[in-house]
Enzyme design. Structure first.
Site, mmCIF file in Angstrom:
data_model
loop_
_atom_site.group_PDB
_atom_site.id
_atom_site.type_symbol
_atom_site.label_atom_id
_atom_site.label_comp_id
_atom_site.label_asym_id
_atom_site.label_seq_id
_atom_site.Cartn_x
_atom_site.Cartn_y
_atom_site.Cartn_z
ATOM 1 N N ASP A 65 12.024 42.143 5.200
ATOM 2 C CA ASP A 65 14.112 41.796 5.707
ATOM 3 C C ASP A 65 15.049 42.661 5.079
ATOM 4 O OD1 ASP A 65 15.968 40.350 5.220
ATOM 5 O OD2 ASP A 65 15.658 38.576 4.026
ATOM 6 N N TYR A 160 30.643 36.231 10.593
ATOM 7 C CA TYR A 160 29.892 37.326 11.630
ATOM 8 C C TYR A 160 30.899 38.494 12.234
ATOM 9 C CZ TYR A 160 27.429 38.693 16.146
ATOM 10 O OH TYR A 160 26.510 38.861 17.435
ATOM 11 N N LYS A 164 31.032 42.812 12.339
ATOM 12 C CA LYS A 164 30.701 42.862 13.244
ATOM 13 C C LYS A 164 31.545 44.366 13.458
ATOM 14 C CE LYS A 164 26.490 41.907 15.340
ATOM 15 N NZ LYS A 164 25.118 42.866 15.324
HETATM 16 N N1 NAP Z 1 22.208 36.847 21.521
HETATM 17 C C1 NAP Z 1 23.466 37.273 21.766
HETATM 18 O O1 NAP Z 1 24.364 36.426 22.683
HETATM 19 C C2 NAP Z 1 24.496 38.754 20.917
HETATM 20 C C3 NAP Z 1 25.847 38.772 21.487
HETATM 21 C C4 NAP Z 1 26.939 39.051 21.239
HETATM 22 C C5 NAP Z 1 25.926 40.490 20.279
HETATM 23 N N2 NAP Z 1 24.700 40.062 19.796
HETATM 24 C C6 NAP Z 1 23.739 41.280 18.944
HETATM 25 O O2 NAP Z 1 22.869 41.902 19.820
HETATM 26 C C7 NAP Z 1 21.990 42.084 18.450
HETATM 27 C C8 NAP Z 1 20.300 40.953 19.050
HETATM 28 O O3 NAP Z 1 20.454 39.869 19.558
HETATM 29 P P1 NAP Z 1 20.063 39.240 19.683
HETATM 30 O O4 NAP Z 1 20.181 37.567 19.828
HETATM 31 O O5 NAP Z 1 19.114 39.586 20.661
HETATM 32 O O6 NAP Z 1 18.273 38.950 18.812
HETATM 33 P P2 NAP Z 1 18.028 37.642 18.348
HETATM 34 O O7 NAP Z 1 16.363 36.546 19.244
HETATM 35 O O8 NAP Z 1 18.623 36.766 17.516
HETATM 36 O O9 NAP Z 1 16.502 37.810 17.438
HETATM 37 C C9 NAP Z 1 17.370 38.807 16.305
HETATM 38 C C10 NAP Z 1 16.034 39.814 16.015
HETATM 39 O O10 NAP Z 1 16.855 40.538 14.749
HETATM 40 C C11 NAP Z 1 15.709 40.047 13.473
HETATM 41 N N3 NAP Z 1 16.301 40.205 11.902
HETATM 42 C C12 NAP Z 1 17.451 39.239 11.937
HETATM 43 N N4 NAP Z 1 17.659 39.399 10.644
HETATM 44 C C13 NAP Z 1 16.798 39.914 10.363
HETATM 45 C C14 NAP Z 1 16.912 39.894 8.708
HETATM 46 N N5 NAP Z 1 17.293 39.712 8.042
HETATM 47 N N6 NAP Z 1 16.026 41.188 8.071
HETATM 48 C C15 NAP Z 1 15.134 41.666 9.439
HETATM 49 N N7 NAP Z 1 15.300 41.433 11.212
HETATM 50 C C16 NAP Z 1 16.366 40.295 11.092
HETATM 51 C C17 NAP Z 1 15.116 39.404 14.118
HETATM 52 O O11 NAP Z 1 13.845 39.409 13.781
HETATM 53 P P3 NAP Z 1 13.124 38.881 12.447
HETATM 54 O O12 NAP Z 1 13.660 37.070 12.838
HETATM 55 O O13 NAP Z 1 11.993 38.649 12.716
HETATM 56 O O14 NAP Z 1 13.582 38.646 10.849
HETATM 57 C C18 NAP Z 1 15.184 39.899 15.869
HETATM 58 O O15 NAP Z 1 14.354 40.569 15.616
HETATM 59 C C19 NAP Z 1 22.439 41.210 17.201
HETATM 60 O O16 NAP Z 1 22.784 42.513 16.568
HETATM 61 C C20 NAP Z 1 23.020 40.568 17.424
HETATM 62 O O17 NAP Z 1 24.463 40.101 16.763
HETATM 63 C C21 NAP Z 1 23.709 39.206 20.280
#
Ligand code: NAP
Length: 265
Positions: A65, A160, A164
């Site tokens: 975590d 958030y 960021k």
């Molecule tokens: N999806 C979007 O629309 C979007 C838009 C803009 C930016 N982003 C950014 O892109 C990145 C990836 O997002 P995503 O949406 O593709 O992923 P996601 O499907 O939300 O997955 C999040 C990932 O982060 C890990 N995570 C979250 N909290 C954690 C913690 N406390 N400790 C360890 N691992 C943690 C999760 O793993 P576990 O749950 O297994 O711990 C998972 O692998 C993030 O930084 C997000 O803010 C996403």
């Protein structure tokens, strides 16, 4: 199971159990890297590791975590023992959205802390341990995955957005410190990405409003004001990361690369 990193370059990827971080880890594994995978969900990372092993690479699963500094520190110790101190690429992709709509005043400071600990403090801890090694080696690439909410504000996303924006400051400062040693540090700012988590949201939205999934997505894209009329696919983000760690990124540092279909213009 892992045999220990071999002669391939080594990457450290957080958020590697799901979504974009998972795709980045797979792309690096296919692209010739041995990859350390960090997240809380072990089974999901084992699947990624298996795919990397099947392609001839090595992978190390580190269940952690990232909000817990001591746990993250121990994961980095285990990583360095595995890699023999080698580190070529860091991708900080673990992210947490925090409260999704309540305004400031309607949630507690614990939510703020949790969001900042995931999105900003964890990358700081990772850089504190791994950036000095890259600088000593005289090479290395860091990519911090931010978001276009780090380029603007948004009502209902204060934690958030703040986390960021903070990551941008960390990125620029680290780039200035590490540049003279040949290490680049950049920030990729996605807009909405069609990850399984977001697709589930769009399906729920369609059901709620009595729309088809296509209509609901169109309404969402219009609401977000995306000129290119589409959310990002995970591969759009992967491609930007590969650019930054490849030849194209050799002379690019401290930059915010926005991949959001033009939403923040
Ligand atoms: N999806 C979007 O629309 C979007 C838009 C803009 C930016 N982003 C950014 O892109 C990145 C990836 O997002 P995503 O949406 O593709 O992923 P996601 O499907 O939300 O997955 C999040 C990932 O982060 C890990 N995570 C979250 N909290 C954690 C913690 N406390 N400790 C360890 N691992 C943690 C999760 O793993 P576990 O749950 O297994 O711990 C998972 O692998 C993030 O930084 C997000 O803010 C996403």
């Amino acid at each position: 199971m892992t045999l220990g990193a071999g002669k391939r370059p080594v990457a450290f990827v957080t958020g590697a159990s799901a979504g974009t971080g998972r795709e980045i880890a797979l792309a690096l594994g296919i692209g010739g890297y041995d990859v350390a995978l960090v997240a809380r969900r072990t089974a999901e990372m084992e699947d990624v590791a298996q795919a990397i092993h099947a392609g001839g690479g090595d992978a190390l699963v580190l269940t952690a975590d990232v909000r817990d500094a001591a746990v993250l520190d121990r994961a980095i110790d285990a990583f360095l023992a595995w890699s023999g101190g080698r580190i070529d690429v860091v991708v900080n992709a673990a992210g947490y959205t925090g409260p999704l709509s309540p305004p400031i005043g309607e949630f507690g400071v614990d939510e703020f802390d949790s969001t900042v600990a995931t999105n900003l403090r964890a990358p700081f801890i990772v850089l504190s341990r791994l950036l000095p090694l890259m600088r000593q080696a005289g090479a290395g690439r860091v990519v911090n995955i931010g978001g276009n909410h780090g380029m603007r504000g948004r009502a209902g996303r204060s934690c958030y957005s703040a986390s960021k924006w903070g990551l941008r400051g960390l990125t620029r400062s680290a780039a200035l410190e590490a540049g003279p040693d040949g290490v680049t540090v950049n920030y990729v700012a996605p807009g909405p990405i069609a990850v399984p988590r977001m697709k589930a949201n769009w399906r729920a939205m369609a059901e709620q409003k009595g729309l088809s999934e296509e209509e609901a997505l169109r309404a969402y894209v219009a609401d977000m004001g995306i000129p290119l009329n589409r959310p990002s696919e995970m591969q759009d983000i992967v491609a930007m990361v590969l650019y930054l760690i490849g030849e194209g990124g050799r002379n690019v540092t401290g930059q915010e690369l926005v991949v959001d279909g033009g939403a923040t213009l």
